[in-house]
Design an enzyme around this catalytic site. Sequence first.
Site, PDB file in Angstrom:
ATOM      1  N   LYS A  59       0.842  -1.208   0.000  1.00  0.00           N
ATOM      2  CA  LYS A  59       0.000   0.000   0.000  1.00  0.00           C
ATOM      3  C   LYS A  59       0.868   1.245   0.000  1.00  0.00           C
ATOM      4  CE  LYS A  59      -3.761  -2.489   2.162  1.00  0.00           C
ATOM      5  NZ  LYS A  59      -4.443  -2.899   3.385  1.00  0.00           N
ATOM      6  N   GLN A 103      -4.199  -1.475   9.616  1.00  0.00           N
ATOM      7  CA  GLN A 103      -4.149  -2.812   9.008  1.00  0.00           C
ATOM      8  C   GLN A 103      -4.756  -3.851   9.957  1.00  0.00           C
ATOM      9  OE1 GLN A 103      -3.102  -3.524   5.815  1.00  0.00           O
ATOM     10  NE2 GLN A 103      -3.896  -5.569   6.216  1.00  0.00           N
ATOM     11  N   ASP A 126     -10.792   3.206   4.267  1.00  0.00           N
ATOM     12  CA  ASP A 126     -11.171   1.792   4.153  1.00  0.00           C
ATOM     13  C   ASP A 126     -12.693   1.637   4.109  1.00  0.00           C
ATOM     14  OD1 ASP A 126      -9.339  -0.156   3.737  1.00  0.00           O
ATOM     15  OD2 ASP A 126      -8.887  -0.548   5.844  1.00  0.00           O
TER      16      ASP A 126
END
Length: 287
Positions: A59, A103, A126
């Site tokens: 990412k 994460q 997200d």
Amino acid sequence: MGAPEGQEARRIDGKAIAKRVREEVRERVAALAKRGIQPGLATVLVGDDPASAIYVRNKEKACREVGMESIGVKLPGSTTQAELLAVVDDLNRRADVHGILVQLPLPVDLDSNVVIERISPAKDVDGLHPVSQGRLLAGAPGLRPCTPLGVMRLLDEVGVDPRGRRAVVVGRSLLVGKPVALLLLERHATVTICHTRTSDLAAEVGSADIVIAAAGKPGAVRGEWIRAGATVIDVGTNRTEAGLVGDVEYEAAARRAAHISPVPGGVGPMTIAMLLSNTADAATPHG
Ligand code: NAP
């Protein structure tokens, strides 16, 4: 719209489409730079899970490739909930951080729901914050989860308009199944959500013009169930002895479908591309 007799379905090239999305994001980042804005994505990695470390590294790399700032925060596995929340608070306040990604999974002692809820919804790239989910449910503007957005983009790229089509989603998780069903509904599909208690999955899948498989079980969607001419998007990512496979029996399904996404190389590359796109959205001043 079906695959002509004796011809295989068109394989949806997620890698090429994701590249196109990243190129679009790069152009948007360049346009924002002219306005004095450099989008920044903060990634928070807690502990030393090797798979999570690889995801975060990918990412961060993707971020830099499109000209965004990547702010990597790495914390030891011993980090307490209070310490992690303080880090999120700090990132919420920082003007150079437009998106925050924690994460998952977090180490077992930490409560991921509490941590996600602490992220400012404006920086929730997200799309997993309850406010983002509520906005999706309400059809209000907001950040949407990346993988479901990637699925929708694949459909658009192959020219499949969900309007009026029968869509069947296999899986009802908050991460994939439910949000993808809502996005399809928003685009006027007639949507059925299936799960482990669905009594006749074969019949449900067989009635679909669009099948989204997000069960996390290899072979959960049998190729022979696919209606001729359907579009099949396989979100499943299953590590097996034979390598990475999806949820759909690819070969058999490809003989019946008009379009089908492979695993790997289908939805997978789209997720990071849509994360970058969400970060560009979050950095774009509104109003
Ligand atoms: P999850 O939380 O485990 O949810 C799986 C869902 O599928 C559940 O709703 C479950 O039903 C349903 N299901 C499982 N087996 C089934 C079966 N045999 N028939 C019908 N329904 C079944 O998984 P997830 O997080 O949504 O992820 C789904 C898959 O997508 C996984 O393989 C994951 O690795 C992959 N994924 C890929 C990406 C990507 O970037 N490509 C991103 C996210 C996830 P119940 O609710 O009844 O248990």
